[in-house]
Design an enzyme around this catalytic site. Structure first.
Site, PDB file in Angstrom:
ATOM      1  CD  GLU A 174      -2.956   0.906   2.306  1.00  0.00           C
ATOM      2  OE1 GLU A 174      -3.666  -0.085   2.393  1.00  0.00           O
ATOM      3  OE2 GLU A 174      -2.998   1.661   3.139  1.00  0.00           O
ATOM      4  CG  ASP A 175       1.362   3.110   3.012  1.00  0.00           C
ATOM      5  OD1 ASP A 175       0.443   3.345   2.433  1.00  0.00           O
ATOM      6  OD2 ASP A 175       1.243   2.964   4.357  1.00  0.00           O
TER       7      ASP A 175
HETATM    8  P1  NDP Z   1      -5.703   9.173   7.533  1.00  0.00           P
HETATM    9  O1  NDP Z   1      -6.119   8.013   6.770  1.00  0.00           O
HETATM   10  O2  NDP Z   1      -5.469  10.505   6.672  1.00  0.00           O
HETATM   11  O3  NDP Z   1      -4.782   9.035   8.466  1.00  0.00           O
HETATM   12  C1  NDP Z   1      -4.869   7.853   9.524  1.00  0.00           C
HETATM   13  C2  NDP Z   1      -3.953   6.937   9.004  1.00  0.00           C
HETATM   14  O4  NDP Z   1      -2.618   7.273   8.752  1.00  0.00           O
HETATM   15  C3  NDP Z   1      -4.024   5.743   9.930  1.00  0.00           C
HETATM   16  O5  NDP Z   1      -4.936   4.729   9.617  1.00  0.00           O
HETATM   17  C4  NDP Z   1      -2.484   4.984   9.745  1.00  0.00           C
HETATM   18  O6  NDP Z   1      -2.564   4.347   8.592  1.00  0.00           O
HETATM   19  C5  NDP Z   1      -1.633   6.167   9.222  1.00  0.00           C
HETATM   20  N1  NDP Z   1      -0.966   6.969  10.385  1.00  0.00           N
HETATM   21  C6  NDP Z   1       0.428   7.193  10.050  1.00  0.00           C
HETATM   22  N2  NDP Z   1       0.830   8.069  11.367  1.00  0.00           N
HETATM   23  C7  NDP Z   1      -0.077   7.991  12.363  1.00  0.00           C
HETATM   24  C8  NDP Z   1      -0.172   8.430  13.688  1.00  0.00           C
HETATM   25  N3  NDP Z   1       0.564   9.046  14.257  1.00  0.00           N
HETATM   26  N4  NDP Z   1      -1.507   8.365  14.352  1.00  0.00           N
HETATM   27  C9  NDP Z   1      -2.560   7.563  13.617  1.00  0.00           C
HETATM   28  N5  NDP Z   1      -2.423   7.087  12.477  1.00  0.00           N
HETATM   29  C10 NDP Z   1      -1.281   7.133  11.839  1.00  0.00           C
HETATM   30  O7  NDP Z   1      -7.082   9.752   8.252  1.00  0.00           O
HETATM   31  P2  NDP Z   1      -8.490   9.951   8.032  1.00  0.00           P
HETATM   32  O8  NDP Z   1      -8.774  10.404   6.622  1.00  0.00           O
HETATM   33  O9  NDP Z   1      -9.150   8.587   8.282  1.00  0.00           O
HETATM   34  O10 NDP Z   1      -9.105  10.737   9.194  1.00  0.00           O
HETATM   35  C11 NDP Z   1      -9.989  10.773  10.077  1.00  0.00           C
HETATM   36  C12 NDP Z   1     -11.217  11.152  10.127  1.00  0.00           C
HETATM   37  O11 NDP Z   1     -11.216  12.558   9.649  1.00  0.00           O
HETATM   38  C13 NDP Z   1     -11.903  10.777   8.820  1.00  0.00           C
HETATM   39  O12 NDP Z   1     -13.202  10.468   9.110  1.00  0.00           O
HETATM   40  C14 NDP Z   1     -12.127  11.538   7.778  1.00  0.00           C
HETATM   41  O13 NDP Z   1     -13.413  11.902   7.123  1.00  0.00           O
HETATM   42  C15 NDP Z   1     -11.877  13.118   8.766  1.00  0.00           C
HETATM   43  N6  NDP Z   1     -11.129  14.154   7.880  1.00  0.00           N
HETATM   44  C16 NDP Z   1     -11.010  15.244   8.637  1.00  0.00           C
HETATM   45  C17 NDP Z   1     -10.608  16.354   8.133  1.00  0.00           C
HETATM   46  C18 NDP Z   1     -10.679  17.631   8.740  1.00  0.00           C
HETATM   47  O14 NDP Z   1      -9.805  18.460   8.427  1.00  0.00           O
HETATM   48  N7  NDP Z   1     -11.521  17.755   9.832  1.00  0.00           N
HETATM   49  C19 NDP Z   1      -9.852  16.305   6.860  1.00  0.00           C
HETATM   50  C20 NDP Z   1      -9.576  15.082   6.094  1.00  0.00           C
HETATM   51  C21 NDP Z   1     -10.573  13.840   6.757  1.00  0.00           C
HETATM   52  P3  NDP Z   1      -1.661   2.902   8.538  1.00  0.00           P
HETATM   53  O15 NDP Z   1      -2.333   1.747   9.390  1.00  0.00           O
HETATM   54  O16 NDP Z   1      -1.699   2.597   7.200  1.00  0.00           O
HETATM   55  O17 NDP Z   1      -0.274   3.182   8.974  1.00  0.00           O
END
Ligand code: NDP
Ligand code: ZN
Length: 188
Positions: free
Chosen positions: A66-67
């Site tokens: 994926e990454d």
């Molecule tokens: P992202 O997918 O952008 O980020 C979360 C993912 O990043 C995790 O699943 C993980 O995936 C990876 N990751 C890397 N570093 C970290 C860390 N330190 N902590 C946690 N995760 C990390 O997040 P979402 O898009 O899911 O955003 C969360 C919610 O916010 C969603 O419901 C979205 O709709 C909403 N949202 C809100 C915005 C706003 O500005 N308010 C903008 C965009 C989204 P892995 O397992 O692959 O490492």
């Protein structure tokens, strides 16, 4: 664990460390990315009491396709078809828009194999722990809460794969939501 399984696990760790070598987690400290797959494998073993070598090797490799520039063929050649199948099951299709991918994780969760469900549980638990203790820099409390509620929706489809992990995740979601809601109230 047999010597040959420990060796395979260390080879997977070495492979993933190399593939993720230029990546960092999203937290303020810029934790090396490889800490995450290591934590996912540890979560499976320590909390989930899982010992299957293919599952643990897949945990180490779960974000490589994926990454990073990793191909399915590389994983098949080095670690076998069983490991590749698990990794592919937890790999999002990055050609789709993000919102679509998030919805698919919810609707596809219950159709996954038992091994993929276990890995997804451990992966989500580690991400929730990161959101609580080492959150992505710049995320508002609202965004953290949105992540927790989306993770809760995915969890519904993952039930019965590993009750130890499932209960651990439920408890973390409960504590996390309580913590952030209290925080929001205090700062309202
Ligand atoms: P992202 O997918 O952008 O980020 C979360 C993912 O990043 C995790 O699943 C993980 O995936 C990876 N990751 C890397 N570093 C970290 C860390 N330190 N902590 C946690 N995760 C990390 O997040 P979402 O898009 O899911 O955003 C969360 C919610 O916010 C969603 O419901 C979205 O709709 C909403 N949202 C809100 C915005 C706003 O500005 N308010 C903008 C965009 C989204 P892995 O397992 O692959 O490492
Ligand atoms: Zn992950």
């Amino acid at each position: 664990m047999k010597t040959e399984e420990i060796l395979r696990l260390l080879k997977a760790l070495s492979f993933a460390a190399d593939k993720h070598r230029f990546q960092k987690r999203k937290d303020a400290a810029g934790t090396p990315y490889i800490n995450h797959p290591i934590n996912v494998a540890l979560m499976l073993m320590e909390v989930g009491k899982e010992t299957d070598a293919d599952l643990l090797v897949a945990a180490m490799l779960h974000d490589t396709i994926e990454d990073t520039e990793t191909s399915p063929e590389e994983i098949r050649a080095l670690f076998g078809q069983e490991v590749l199948d698990i990794v592919l099951e937890v790999t999002d299709d990055k050609s789709l828009p993000k919102e679509e991918r998030k919805k698919l994780q919810v609707t596809h969760a219950s159709h996954k194999s038992a091994a993929a469900k276990k890995l997804k549980l451990a992966d989500k638990i580690c991400n929730i722990a990161d959101i609580l203790h080492h959150p992505p820099s710049g995320w508002s409390t609202e965004r953290k809460l949105q992540y927790l509620s989306w993770a809760g929706e995915v969890l519904v489809g993952l039930k019965d794969a590993n009750p130890l992990l499932e209960n651990h995740m439920k408890e973390m979601l409960r504590k996390g939501k309580e913590f952030f809601k209290t925080y929001e109230n205090l700062h309202a």
